[in-house]
Write an enzyme that holds these catalytic residues in place. Structure first.
Site, PDB file in Angstrom:
ATOM      1  N   GLY A  34       0.807  -1.217   0.000  1.00 48.71           N
ATOM      2  CA  GLY A  34       0.000   0.000   0.000  1.00 48.71           C
ATOM      3  C   GLY A  34       0.843   1.271   0.000  1.00 48.71           C
ATOM      4  N   HIS A  35       0.145   2.405  -0.087  1.00 49.71           N
ATOM      5  CA  HIS A  35       0.817   3.699  -0.213  1.00 49.71           C
ATOM      6  C   HIS A  35       1.673   4.034   1.013  1.00 49.71           C
ATOM      7  CE1 HIS A  35      -1.789   5.857   2.675  1.00 49.71           C
ATOM      8  NE2 HIS A  35      -2.757   5.069   2.217  1.00 49.71           N
ATOM      9  N   GLY A  36       2.877   4.513   0.754  1.00 43.72           N
ATOM     10  CA  GLY A  36       3.743   4.979   1.829  1.00 43.72           C
ATOM     11  C   GLY A  36       4.364   3.882   2.676  1.00 43.72           C
ATOM     12  N   LYS A  69       1.232   3.175   4.932  1.00 46.27           N
ATOM     13  CA  LYS A  69       2.109   3.803   5.930  1.00 46.27           C
ATOM     14  C   LYS A  69       2.678   2.834   6.957  1.00 46.27           C
ATOM     15  CE  LYS A  69       2.810   7.628   5.899  1.00 46.27           C
ATOM     16  NZ  LYS A  69       3.855   8.376   5.149  1.00 46.27           N
TER      17      LYS A  69
END
Length: 199
Positions: free
Chosen positions: A92-94, A112
């Site tokens: 996922g993002h980050g 994150k």
């Protein structure tokens, strides 16, 4: 940006601003740097939030088939040097994945989250958002029936220990933990003797 000596197999999609190091292998149908799944809820609908981060794949990484690596929303998504991803892994993002990590098939890591170096995530492990996993952690899924089976094995061993005298290569086993260790490491030529308890 793609580094030296990389192997990019057919049908891989690499989005703008993605950075890929040297000696990276990416297998078929994988997508790197896609938009983050990041939306803002309004009264009756969801509004897509823009992604301004990027995806960074460091050197000596191998990514299996049909994986997805999202770009970061405000920071970057990073796959650390030497890490290996099996097929059908979602990052996922980050997310920041440390060096020399192993992610087995169908692992999913939400936005994150941070993995330390040399972490192993076994098949189908899911990591929730904003989680930090320390260096060299090993995480696997044990379902309900596996837990029941392990508990039942322990109960049976405990009953055997109470009801019988158990000897291993001629020596009496004095502790249930010792019995468990011996059974897990037994070889074909080892001799286990079982006698009824006597008063």
């Amino acid at each position: 940006k793609v580094g030296k000596n990389c192997i990019i197999h057919p049908h891989v999609t690499i989005y703008d601003y993605t950075e890929i190091g040297d000696n990276v292998i990416i297998h078929s149908n994988t997508t790197i740097g896609s938009d983050a799944f990041y939306v803002h809820k309004k009264a009756r609908e969801y509004e897509k939030m823009h992604t301004i981060g990027k995806a960074i794949v460091e050197s000596d990484v191998e990514i299996g088939s049909s994986c997805t690596v999202d770009s970061g929303v405000s920071g970057d998504t990073i796959i650390g040097k030497g890490s290996k991803l099996d097929s059908q892994v979602h990052v996922g993002h980050g997310v920041v994945i440390g060096k020399n990590c192993l992610l087995c098939a169908q692992v999913a890591i939400a936005g994150k989250s941070i993995l330390g170096d040399e972490v192993i995530l076994y098949g189908k492990v899911g990591v929730s958002k904003d989680i930090i996993i320390g260096k060299k952690a090993n995480i696997l899924i044990i379902d309900y029936w596996q837990i029941c089976y392990i508990v039942l094995q322990y109960i049976v061993l405990q009953l055997c220990y109470w009801l019988f005298i158990i000897k291993y290569n001629g020596e009496k086993i004095e502790d249930i933990k010792e019995l468990v260790e011996i059974l897990s490491e037994m070889e074909v030529d080892d001799n286990v003797e079982i006698e009824f308890m006597s008063d």
